[in-house]
Design a protein around this motif. Structure first.
Motif, short mmCIF file in Angstrom:
data_model
loop_
_atom_site.label_atom_id
_atom_site.label_comp_id
_atom_site.label_asym_id
_atom_site.label_seq_id
_atom_site.Cartn_x
_atom_site.Cartn_y
_atom_site.Cartn_z
N THR B 107 0.81 -1.22 0.00
CA THR B 107 0.00 0.00 0.00
C THR B 107 0.84 1.27 0.00
O THR B 107 0.30 2.37 0.04
CB THR B 107 -0.87 0.05 1.27
OG1 THR B 107 0.01 0.22 2.40
CG2 THR B 107 -1.70 -1.21 1.44
N ARG B 153 -8.05 5.88 1.62
CA ARG B 153 -8.61 5.49 0.34
C ARG B 153 -7.54 5.18 -0.70
O ARG B 153 -7.60 4.16 -1.39
CB ARG B 153 -9.53 6.61 -0.16
CG ARG B 153 -9.96 6.51 -1.60
CD ARG B 153 -10.82 5.26 -1.84
NE ARG B 153 -11.20 5.18 -3.23
CZ ARG B 153 -12.29 5.75 -3.74
NH1 ARG B 153 -13.11 6.41 -2.94
NH2 ARG B 153 -12.58 5.65 -5.01
N GLN B 156 -6.01 1.87 -0.13
CA GLN B 156 -6.88 0.76 -0.51
C GLN B 156 -6.82 0.51 -2.02
O GLN B 156 -6.80 -0.64 -2.46
CB GLN B 156 -8.32 1.09 -0.09
CG GLN B 156 -9.26 -0.09 -0.03
CD GLN B 156 -8.92 -1.09 1.07
OE1 GLN B 156 -9.20 -2.27 0.94
NE2 GLN B 156 -8.29 -0.62 2.13
N ASP B 191 -4.88 -1.57 6.90
CA ASP B 191 -5.39 -1.57 5.52
C ASP B 191 -6.30 -2.74 5.19
O ASP B 191 -7.11 -2.65 4.27
CB ASP B 191 -4.21 -1.48 4.54
CG ASP B 191 -3.56 -0.11 4.57
OD1 ASP B 191 -4.26 0.89 4.33
OD2 ASP B 191 -2.36 0.00 4.90
N VAL B 192 -6.18 -3.84 5.92
CA VAL B 192 -7.12 -4.96 5.76
C VAL B 192 -7.62 -5.32 7.15
O VAL B 192 -7.18 -6.30 7.75
CB VAL B 192 -6.46 -6.18 5.07
CG1 VAL B 192 -7.54 -7.21 4.73
CG2 VAL B 192 -5.73 -5.77 3.80
N THR B 197 -13.35 -6.23 4.07
CA THR B 197 -12.28 -5.73 3.21
C THR B 197 -11.57 -6.87 2.50
O THR B 197 -11.29 -6.81 1.30
CB THR B 197 -11.28 -4.91 4.04
OG1 THR B 197 -11.96 -3.76 4.55
CG2 THR B 197 -10.09 -4.47 3.21
N GLN B 201 -11.66 -7.27 -1.60
CA GLN B 201 -10.38 -7.29 -2.32
C GLN B 201 -10.18 -8.61 -3.06
O GLN B 201 -9.72 -8.62 -4.20
CB GLN B 201 -9.22 -7.05 -1.34
CG GLN B 201 -9.10 -5.59 -0.86
CD GLN B 201 -8.46 -4.66 -1.88
OE1 GLN B 201 -8.04 -5.07 -2.97
NE2 GLN B 201 -8.38 -3.38 -1.55
N GLN C 230 -14.16 2.78 2.53
CA GLN C 230 -14.34 1.54 1.77
C GLN C 230 -15.69 1.53 1.06
O GLN C 230 -15.77 1.20 -0.13
CB GLN C 230 -14.24 0.34 2.73
CG GLN C 230 -14.29 -1.01 2.09
CD GLN C 230 -13.07 -1.30 1.23
OE1 GLN C 230 -12.98 -0.88 0.07
NE2 GLN C 230 -12.10 -1.98 1.82
N ARG C 233 -15.70 3.86 -1.82
CA ARG C 233 -14.90 3.25 -2.89
C ARG C 233 -15.72 2.23 -3.67
O ARG C 233 -15.59 2.10 -4.89
CB ARG C 233 -13.68 2.59 -2.24
CG ARG C 233 -12.74 1.91 -3.18
CD ARG C 233 -11.55 1.36 -2.39
NE ARG C 233 -10.72 0.55 -3.27
CZ ARG C 233 -10.89 -0.76 -3.45
NH1 ARG C 233 -11.82 -1.40 -2.79
NH2 ARG C 233 -10.09 -1.42 -4.27
#
Lengths: 387, 387, 387, 387
Positions: B107, B153, B156, B191-192, B197, B201, C230, C233
């Motif tokens: 990231t 954002r 991500q 981030d996760v 999420t 992803q 998220q 997004r």
């Protein structure tokens, strides 16, 4: 610009002790990242701490961590501090980095290891005698990871006995402050997990034993200002370890995660008579894992100062009137009015009146100190936590 | 003694992958305590893992962590595993112990560092090709410590792009499993951070990208079996990292903190078709900070086996009848009846029928292996996490 | 005084929907305390809501809750709203106060009760047709209290089917927004407990199904702004239910418990394109258990406006520069600079320029409305939640 | 079958007090669902409680809640109890359902309301005199919802004064037990939020003031058995309110959410001398929102009995030996060995030896009592909490 005249003297009375270890590297179990210019020995840490005081006027003392900060001559280290405009403060013991303490220190079932841990604390008091420090701060990593691993009750009794032995060694002007912590590094039970335990253990010792409240050491959702009010009511709030957290004991910059909580805590300190009260020490206990350490500490003491100014500005007459009338919205509005005030400009002016830089962060960055240490401090390893 | 005949075949189908790193030293940010006889290199870890399988028949594969388990020849390491009766399994990447990753890996805002992190994963796929491993497991330490530190954002979006590059490199029989974690080592944002999420992803990548559920990576109070049910419903539950916790990501022995939760999770796995299903890998991810490592792993796989046996014993006809009748107490009683059953004696007999020791813990301790490694393994340092 | 000229238009675009039920009595399971002057029927609630808009210009619409707000003629209620300067907005269904829903509504195992719950939603769409409302908001109390009580998986599948039936009834300009909640009133499992579940359920329905994020419906420690980022997004953030909480779903005044969190959420909304975007509805969902209701709502919309103004004031160029440089302290400082700004005076002036009172709270209190309703509204019982 | 002979006498000493209110309807703020046959007055509640004792032999007393259980003649109610084979027990005060207590009761700033709340407690002692009850249990809903609403410190001081007045009224054989609770119904601060506060308040009163520990009243992750050990060590554990929870104060059936936790708590009670000790009262405090009430209580006392039997079966010699040797896995294994034992068959036999049904749940269902009350109890409204 906000008028600070009514609270100017109170602001001038503020002093926040810095932790020497904040100037060393720190991290998580996954990694300790290095930061250029990081202090490598107690002398460098004291020098760095002195920069924070130089630019803010808020941080006249530095806490030591033994054995991380062991030196040949504490008198010499004290002299070094004074030459840099600060003094040595609280002595923190450390019984969590020796293999003997794998299963406990002051609570260990083996009398030999308990004795070793007690002796470590007695040596810390020797250091205090040499440095003129008042407070011995004890935070214990003791606990267990699995149900059944050891007797919770027996450990509590052994803790009481060990603390009594240490307490007996203190001089008349010295104090023992016992810090509690919800969890980590122990994952099933911790021997001093909450303020209640720290209170009953220190109450059993005597008047010179007090509770240390670390703002990151509570269960999710705990109302910390309530504990502040209660401990002040009981006369047992000895010191704060300020920092902030989103999840666990994150040790972030104080005020960074929940600045409104910091304001509420300081309001309760002031209301309970704990502000500018020598019995209640303000200290930081933080880890600057990612950010630069000296400016991280400057930001921290400024955050405390701003929150303090706001808490001092609460219109108490209006607050009490609204409380008496049970006008919930009005009472909350008085409270929030102080919190929502932007005190930064007025504090800059206040600082300048006292010969301090209006913007301590900018002044530090402009001073060239950071460049110097990044250039000079190459090589060497620090005795620090995980560093 | 409980009759296991109806579930005997199902029990025989159980396989739990062991993490190589459970056989190395581990600890907290405060201290990594050493344990005598601890494995120092991938070969020794595989040898130790093989002991767990030898005495339980439950652990035929060993997961690797790169670069901790880097060797000159993976073919040779695979041969060593086979000689010891096990195979190499999932390959875990590691982008949290290099200074370049201080502010992120997949990231990171700097394309050079993102590329480095992607390349590390491509090398992990090379290892998978060499070892015949199916799964690339990605757990990211990426996140931030302070509000404003980086764009949530943008990170991500960069994550999605990095993962797509890695996914494109996978062979037809290979999979990417993406693990989520609530917090740590990042303290403000991760981030996760949650299954949602990881789901969105991996759904964006394709059918060979799945979610990895680590049982210690949730907020307090999270109903994990619900997530199991949901991910199985969506066809996206790729693997488990089993362990247990009282507070945060404690990484204790699975089933140690809340055995009833483990039972509920396994029941939901079975109901959702995730048991004895090659698409859903069972793995351990634990840290034996205080306890002996090989018996710690033996205890772990036995805990999973016992909970599985109980979950398989639930009387589904009675359960459904009570559920249909909305008889809350009766439905709960059917559920608890299985949980409260003591399956240990029957499992011992079941093991003996299959040529395994009835009491794997005792058999291991009697084998002399522990004494041998404690005597032999002196000196050396392990590449492990904080070890 | 802070210069708002650059954000003035953005501020003018703000609209926050008020919940009719905030003007009725509410409480906890222990007690619903009465408050003098409380609205007793939908007409009085709309009149009260109009006061909030009259003094703030921020709240042009009122959400209804069916059956609490059932009236003989929705056209007449809509006319009443318009005469008072507001409009009717989102229609909220309610399947938690009928004995038939003791064990579930849209997820119930009995097709008759599922059908009843679906039909209730279809009637809500009829109301929407009559009122011209766009959004059907579904929050479900469905869940179980004991492990084994019902099948988690089967309930999820039934939920999907029920939602599909409701979705099929929507007009082309109508939307379904599905709210998730961590726990309460169900204590073991909740059928829509997290954003992931709301996302996968609404994604399966189609583009006019969106997620509703209630800021009080998360596990302790959850980073809500991450979820905002998220969902934006993914194009699935349909609406907010704003409120605040210290512990669980406390439904306190938005911004009261953690004003910094509200600022972070609004910053992320703005960054993700969710501000002044008709696809993302801003609503309040609160309970004024102790405080006066109309001024409680005025305080709430002002809190959102102040936090929005601060979030709009973040110096994005400076922020991005600091982020690119990985200067954690500088990035955080840019972020906090906006948060620490006192925007109240400038907002008062901004309001006055638009013909609104500078101090809406004072203007409301001075208007005499509160005295009038306290004198007039005696007797009667409200159809409200527990009221 | 497990041999209970060594613990048979200990098991026979167990007595668990039932709450009268568990036999009334209860619910959440969203809805109180009715259950057929629910008791409508104190006489019916006592009759129902007597059924629990009749089939289990575990529940000889019933706690009252005043004013819910107010009757014209307590002597008559006591006679009714005796005729049904049980006795009246603890008297619980209630200061949370009168409009005067909206802003507090024993902590209220208005002396008139404080006096009213004190007088209510004095009347409760009158009831105790009439019923021969020993314990006055005080749980306070007092607290605030918003920062600034009232003075935390002043309320604490007023609480101390109010409690002292009540304590002075107690007879020599009577006790005051003060219950703490983390949150709810107050959402910002609660006046008795933790064991520490209950301890310092009762310690200030005297030896006949004790702490009541409700197992559902703690922050997430709190180690309750530690508090048990600490309070027993301090001689201040007066009583338990048993129940279980997944999230907050869910008031589910004890042992339903985390049976292992219940086992650990009971083990610590036994180790600390709190079992079969008249100073430590075992009580239930639960809400059977969905399930049938009488069998819900039968299940509850059986859960406590089973967990007690397991806790009594721990091999203490083996445990201590493993603890002394710091063999973490061995110590945990001894502990878990008792927990994993299925004691249900042996307890059934033990019951039958004492003339009790082996399966109390089945015996109750077969008795016809449930059918009778469902047929007979039609109409009437109960004075209960939200009922």
């Amino acid at each position: 610009m906000t008028d600070l005249s009514a609270i100017s003297d109170a602001l001038a009375a503020q002093a926040i002790e810095l932790p020497s270890w904040a100037f060393g590297n720190s991290g998580t179990r996954f990694r300790v990242f290095g930061t250029p210019g990081t202090a490598r020995d107690p002398y460098e840490k004291v020098s760095d701490a002195a920069q924070v005081h130089r630019f803010t006027g808020l941080a006249p003392t530095v806490a030591l961590h033994i054995p991380w900060d062991e030196v040949d001559s504490y008198a010499d280290l004290a002299r070094h501090a004074e030459e840099n405009g600060v003094r040595l403060g609280t002595v923190n013991s450390n019984t969590f980095q020796d293999d003997d303490y794998k299963f406990g220190s002051l609570t260990h079932s083996d009398p030999r290891i308990r004795r070793k841990a007690i002796d470590h604390h007695l040596r810390c008091v020797d250091v205090m005698d040499a440095t003129g420090s008042r407070d011995l701060k004890i935070w214990l990593a003791d606990g267990t990871n699995y149900p059944g691993q050891d007797s919770i009750r027996a450990r509590q009794d052994r803790l009481a006995e060990s603390l009594a032995t240490i307490y007996a060694r203190l001089g008349e002007d010295q104090r023992l402050v016992l810090e509690y912590k919800f969890f980590e590094p122990a994952f099933y039970h911790t021997d001093v997990p909450d303020w209640g335990t720290s209170y009953v253990q220190t109450a059993a010792l005597g008047d010179r034993a007090m509770v240390c409240l670390d703002t990151g050491h509570h269960a999710p959702g705990t109302n910390i200002e309530f504990i502040v009010a209660q401990l002040l009511r009981l006369g047992k709030l000895g010191s704060f370890d300020f920092n902030s957290r989103f999840y666990a004991d994150d040790d972030l910059i104080v005020g960074a995660a929940d600045p409104f909580q910091l304001f509420r805590i300081l309001f309760e300190v002031i209301q309970g008579g704990g502000y500018a009260n020598p019995d209640v020490a303000f200290m930081l206990d933080q880890c600057h894992n990612l950010e630069a350490k000296i400016p991280g500490q400057i930001r921290s003491v400024l955050n405390v100062q701003e929150a303090t100014a706001k808490a001092l500005l609460v219109d108490l007459d209006a607050l009490r009137a609204a409380q008496e009338a049970h006008d919930v919205l009005a009472a909350n509005a008085v409270f929030m009015d102080a919190y929502n005030t932007d005190v930064r400009g007025a504090l800059a002016a206040w600082r300048e009146e006292r010969g301090l830089p209006g913007d301590p962060m900018a002044a530090y960055l402009a001073s060239g100190y950071q460049d110097t240490i990044e250039a000079d401090r190459v090589g060497g390893t620090a005795a620090s936590w995980g560093a």
